[in-house]
Each structure stands twice: as structure tokens, then as C-alpha cells.
Design an enzyme around this catalytic site. Structure first.
Site, short mmCIF file in Angstrom:
data_model
loop_
_atom_site.label_atom_id
_atom_site.label_comp_id
_atom_site.label_asym_id
_atom_site.label_seq_id
_atom_site.Cartn_x
_atom_site.Cartn_y
_atom_site.Cartn_z
N CYS A 195 0.87 -1.19 0.00
CA CYS A 195 0.00 0.00 0.00
C CYS A 195 0.90 1.24 0.00
CB CYS A 195 -0.86 0.00 1.26
SG CYS A 195 0.16 0.05 2.74
N CYS A 279 2.63 5.94 8.94
CA CYS A 279 1.71 6.15 7.81
C CYS A 279 0.80 7.33 8.14
CB CYS A 279 0.88 4.90 7.57
SG CYS A 279 -0.37 5.15 6.30
N GLU A 309 0.41 -0.76 16.46
CA GLU A 309 -0.33 0.46 16.11
C GLU A 309 -1.22 0.88 17.28
OE1 GLU A 309 -2.59 0.41 12.40
OE2 GLU A 309 -4.00 1.81 13.31
N SER A 406 -1.10 -7.74 10.72
CA SER A 406 -2.52 -7.75 11.07
C SER A 406 -3.39 -7.81 9.83
CB SER A 406 -2.85 -6.49 11.89
OG SER A 406 -4.23 -6.37 12.06
N ASN A 407 -3.09 -6.95 8.84
CA ASN A 407 -4.01 -6.91 7.70
C ASN A 407 -3.94 -8.21 6.89
OD1 ASN A 407 -2.73 -6.31 4.84
ND2 ASN A 407 -1.44 -5.32 6.39
FE1 SF4 Z 1 -0.91 0.80 4.56
FE2 SF4 Z 1 -1.28 0.68 7.21
FE3 SF4 Z 1 -1.20 3.04 5.97
FE4 SF4 Z 1 -3.26 1.40 5.58
S1 SF4 Z 1 -2.69 2.42 7.48
S2 SF4 Z 1 -2.18 2.59 4.01
S3 SF4 Z 1 -2.24 -0.61 5.66
S4 SF4 Z 1 0.48 1.57 6.15
#
Ligand code: SF4
Length: 489
Positions: A195, A279, A309, A406-407
């Protein structure tokens, strides 16, 4: 279409016969093997028997799985080799992967040296005859003689027994390979893999290494993927658990999952040169929690308490944030003032499960403030939608991702809820051949932290087992990009 084990010698065929395996005695030498191969048509075939090693790196009783064999127009690569080699290793065997050369006569002395210089690990007399079979093919050889222990020397009998013993030990795995090989298709979920937040975090470490030089310290795994971490380590990144392990003044990157304010303070106290790879979509959740807690709300943080997280987000207001892991917890949570509550979410949850938890909270606390848009990020949402579509039509779903992602774990759960057997694999070496028996349509996806090349390798291996048709289900276009922090821009 069940595959067949092809053994040039009767002794080899006897060693390879196990319940459930179809074993053919195909005869010795290139001519007989070519004739046997022609009779097979597109039936999957694994050619197995004893052979000579051309390097002493490979010892009597070791197995060699061919990544390359001699073909009429040049080398031919059996694509399922990494998968088969890993299955044999899990079975406790010593396995090498590499080219197997083919010769019309027994090879000794200078000829072994020449083949080793060409990069071969072993030499046989039959593999070239199978090089053009149209169906799935694998070649496995158990080593009897080596340059240091050639044929017709004392000990050959014992080395022969060792070679046959390894073949016998390999037989159940070769039977699994035969059952796993089938014509079929791969259903590729899209979007999958990296991502924008993961891309950005990796680029930040790479740029920091280029600008400031190695070592660059990284607190925790930059993203939850073992392959990514290993590659960055080879470039000079040093992964630490806490900033206290970092030498004063050293350049340190904070991972994509975000950190509690106390971690930034500890870094500042040590005079660490900090670069933040959190992120931006995680930062958004931190900002929400700060806003809610600043006005005195209790914040329900829907997520997994042991995830980094959540640890980081909770750290924004430890006395006011309550982690809610499931609907049962949501039904019982007791805030000091039910009129002053809000909720936020971990970005990588299963959308439907998180919504179920939020619904319980909303019902119990009608005055509860909610994020303007749900916190589960676009990448998580899209990957779950895509795997759901694929799982509907698949006999098996493979999710590429590390065990702490996790994802990726949520993708497995979503596929299973859709009724498909699903497994999380770090890479192709973790595929159990037995999962593939009877699975002609195999769905593939990858978590947001899993590199795309791992999906390519898995796809190649499965094509080598007969799933040569490829269908991609694209549920969304992704063009999200995040800017880089000024320290590396
Ligand atoms: Fe990627 Fe995590 Fe950001 Fe979603 S929150 S875009 S999974 S890094």
C-alpha cells in the site's frame, strides 16, 4: 489428472512406491526416458532417482531438486522446484536446489569439473528426455557418488543404500506433489500487496541510508514483513526494539505503525536524529484520539491490544483510551460519563467485524462521537473486498504475508468467512503441497506489507503445478501517494 512418479531403474521404482503414488519404471538412459516422456502426454510427472553430484558440496544421500535441466533448445526450468524443495526440507531431508545436467554416459573426472563450472550440482542420464513434456514437471535426484567419492570405489554400495534411503524418505512428498499437480487456474485478487503507507516507509529507510549512510536504526519492524526487514538489513538498516538501544545522535526511523508520544520524547532525550515513517493514515487516528481526549472524552479504541499500532495510539492518552477488542467487550465497557465518549479504530481491522463492534457501542452510547470517515484505511478495505470476490470462486486461498501482519491475518479470516480454506504464508516455501490436492482454482492475495515479487514467485510455482490460467479480479484502482518527510525528501 493425478501425477506420476517416473523412476529410471527398478530399484528406484521400488524405493518410491508408497500408498497413493503412481510409480512408473521408465528405463535407463536418454532414449528410454524420451520415449516414456512422450507416452505421458500432459500428465504431471516427477522424475526421481539416484544420480552423481558434480561438487562435493552435495553429499551422498542429499537430494537435488532441479531448478534447471538440459533441453533440446537450451535450459528448461521446472517452476515448482522451490515449492517441492521446501516440502522435502520440512520432511527432514537435506535438499539442494540448482541445475541438473544430463549426459548420455556415466560422468567421471574432468567431465564432472566441467559440469560444475557450468553451475550444475548433479548429473543424470534421463532428465533431458523429459525436458519437453507439456505437463507439470519436477526432477529430484538423490546423490550416490560425488567427485570425492566416485563410482566403483570402496563404499559405493553403502552410498547407494544411502541414496535409495533418501529416495524412500522423499516418496510421500513426491506423492503429495503428484496429487497437488492439476490443470486449473489462479484467481488473483487486486488490489493486493504494498500500500502507499508501506511503500513510503520502505522508501524512507532506503533514502535515509543513501543520505546519511549505514547504519540507520529503525525502531521495530519498519513494516510487518520478514522479507522487507531482511532486505533492508542487507542494505545497512539495524532494527531495534526501543530507541534506548540507539547510540546518541544516530539516525533512527520510526516504523509505519506509529508510536506513543513517550517514544518521541525518549528519542529527543537521547538526541536521536528522528525520521518519522508513520503512515499518514495512522497519524490521522492519533490526531482524532488527541482531539477527543483533549475535550475530556473516553475514547474506545477498536483494535487488538497487542498490536504496535494500538500501543502507539493508546499512548496518546493512556488514561482515557479503552481498547475494545470484540463485540462482547463493547457490550460491557463502562466509561465514567456515557455522554462523553468517542471511538476510533486500528487501521487494519476486518471491516465487518469492526463495524459489528462499533454498532454495539453506538447502540449503547447514542451520544458517542465517531470519526468523520471510518479509520480502517483504504488499502485494508480494498484488499478485503478483493479477497472476498476471489474466495467466492476459489477452492483454496493463499495469502502472502508475515505472521505478525494484522491486515494479512484479516485477509485469511475474510476468505474463510467466505467459505474457502485459506492459509497465511510468508512465501512459497510455506505452501503445504497437501493443501493443493483437489484445489483446481487457487485464489492468491497479499497483505499490504508483502512484496509483490513474492506473489509473482507463488504464481510461477503454481503454474508449474498446472494452474496455468490466470484470472485477475480487480475491485478498485489505487493511486494514493503520500509525501515524504523533509529529512529524506
Ligand atoms: Fe498501509 Fe497501514 Fe497506511 Fe493502511 S494504514 S495505508 S495498511 S500503512
Amino acid at each position: 489428472m493425478t501425477g506420476v512418479v517416473c523412476a529410471p531403474l527398478r530399484l528406484e521404482a521400488a524405493a518410491l512406491r508408497v500408498p497413493g503414488a503412481r510409480v512408473l519404471h521408465t528405463g535407463m538412459g536418454p532414449r528410454r526416458s524420451a520415449e516414456a516422456a512422450a507416452r505421458l502426454g500432459d500428465t504431471p510427472a516427477v522424475l526421481a532417482g539416484v544420480a552423481g553430484a558434480v561438487t562435493d558440496r552435495v553429499r551422498p544421500g542429499d537430494l537435488v531438486v532441479a531448478t534447471e535441466i538440459d533441453g533440446p533448445d537450451g535450459p528448461v526450468s521446472p517452476p515448482s522446484a522451490p515449492l517441492l524443495a521446501a516440502a522435502l526440507r520440512r520432511h527432514g531431508l537435506t535438499v539442494h536446489t540448482g541445475p541438473i545436467a544430463c549426459s548420455e554416459t556415466l560422468v567421471e573426472g574432468a567431465e564432472r569439473v566441467r559440469l560444475a563450472e557450468r553451475g550444475a550440482l548433479a548429473v543424470d542420464m534421463e532428465s533431458a528426455g523429459f525436458a519437453t513434456v507439456p505437463g507439470p514437471l519436477a526432477v529430484v535426484r538423490s546423490v550416490v557418488d560425488t567427485p570425492g567419492h566416485p563410482l566403483w570405489r570402496p563404499g559405493t554400495v553403502w552410498r547407494g543404500i544411502a541414496g535409495l534411503r533418501s529416495l524412500r524418505a522423499a516418496a510421500p512428498v513426491l506423492a503429495d506433489w503428484c496429487a497437488a499437480a492439476a490443470h486449473g487456474e489462479i484467481l488473483l485478487a487486486s488490489p493486493r500487496s504494498f500500500c502507499a503507507g508501506v511503500d513510503r516507509a520502505i522508501e524512507i529507510v532506503e533514502r535515509a541510508l543513501a543520505r546519511y549512510g549505514a547504519p540507520v536504526y529503525v525502531r521495530r519492524q519498519i513494516v510487518h514483513n520478514a522479507h522487507v526487514v531482511r532486505r533492508l538489513e542487507t542494505l545497512g538498516a539495524v532494527f531495534v526494539k526501543e530507541v534506548e538501544e540507539v547510540p546518541a545522535g544516530a539516525t533512527t526511523v520510526l516504523a509505519a505503525h506509529g508510536v506513543a508520544p513517550s517514544v518521541r520524547k525518549a528519542a529527543a532525550d537521547r538526541g536521536v536524529h528522528l525520521i518519522d515513517a508513520t503512515c499518514p493514515l495512522v497519524t490521522k487516528v492519533h490526531n482524532e484520539v488527541r482531539r477527543y481526549s483533549a475535550r475530556g472524552d473516553t475514547v474506545f479504541l477498536i483494535g487488538h491490544a497487542d498490536h504496535e499500532e494500538v500501543e502507539g495510539t493508546l499512548g496518546e492518552a493512556p488514561d482515557q483510551v479503552v481498547v475494545v477488542e470484540d463485540a462482547a467487550a463493547a457490550a460491557q465497557v463502562r466509561p465514567p460519563d456515557p455522554e462523553k465518549v468517542a471511538y476510533a479504530m486500528q487501521t487494519t481491522l476486518a471491516v465487518d467485524e469492526a463495524e459489528e463492534i462499533a454498532a454495539v457501542l453506538r447502540k449503547r452510547f447514542p451520544a458517542m462521537s465517531a470519526p468523520r470517515r471510518d479509520d480502517i484505511c483504504y488499502a485494508t478495505t480494498n484488499r478485503q473486498r478483493a479477497v472476498r470476490v476471489v474466495a467466492e470462486h476459489a477452492d483454496l486461498v493463499l495469502v502472502v504475508g508475515s505472521g505478525n501482519s494484522s491486515n494479512s491475518k484479516r485477509l485469511v479470516e475474510v476468505a474463510r468467512r467466505q467459505g474457502a480454506p485459506a492459509h497465511l504464508i510468508d512465501d512459497v516455501s510455506e505452501v503445504d503441497l497437501r493443501w493443493l490436492a483437489g484445489a483446481s482454482r487457487v485464489g492468491i492475495t497479499a497483505g499490504a506489507s508483502a512484496p509483490p515479487h513474492l506473489v509473482d514467485e507463488l504464481t510461477r510455482c503454481l503454474a508449474g503445478l498446472g494452474r496455468t490460467a490466470l484470472r485477475e479480479s480487480q475491485v478498485a484502482d489505487e493511486d494514493v501517494q503520500f509525501t515524504l518527510p523533509r529529512e529524506v525528501d
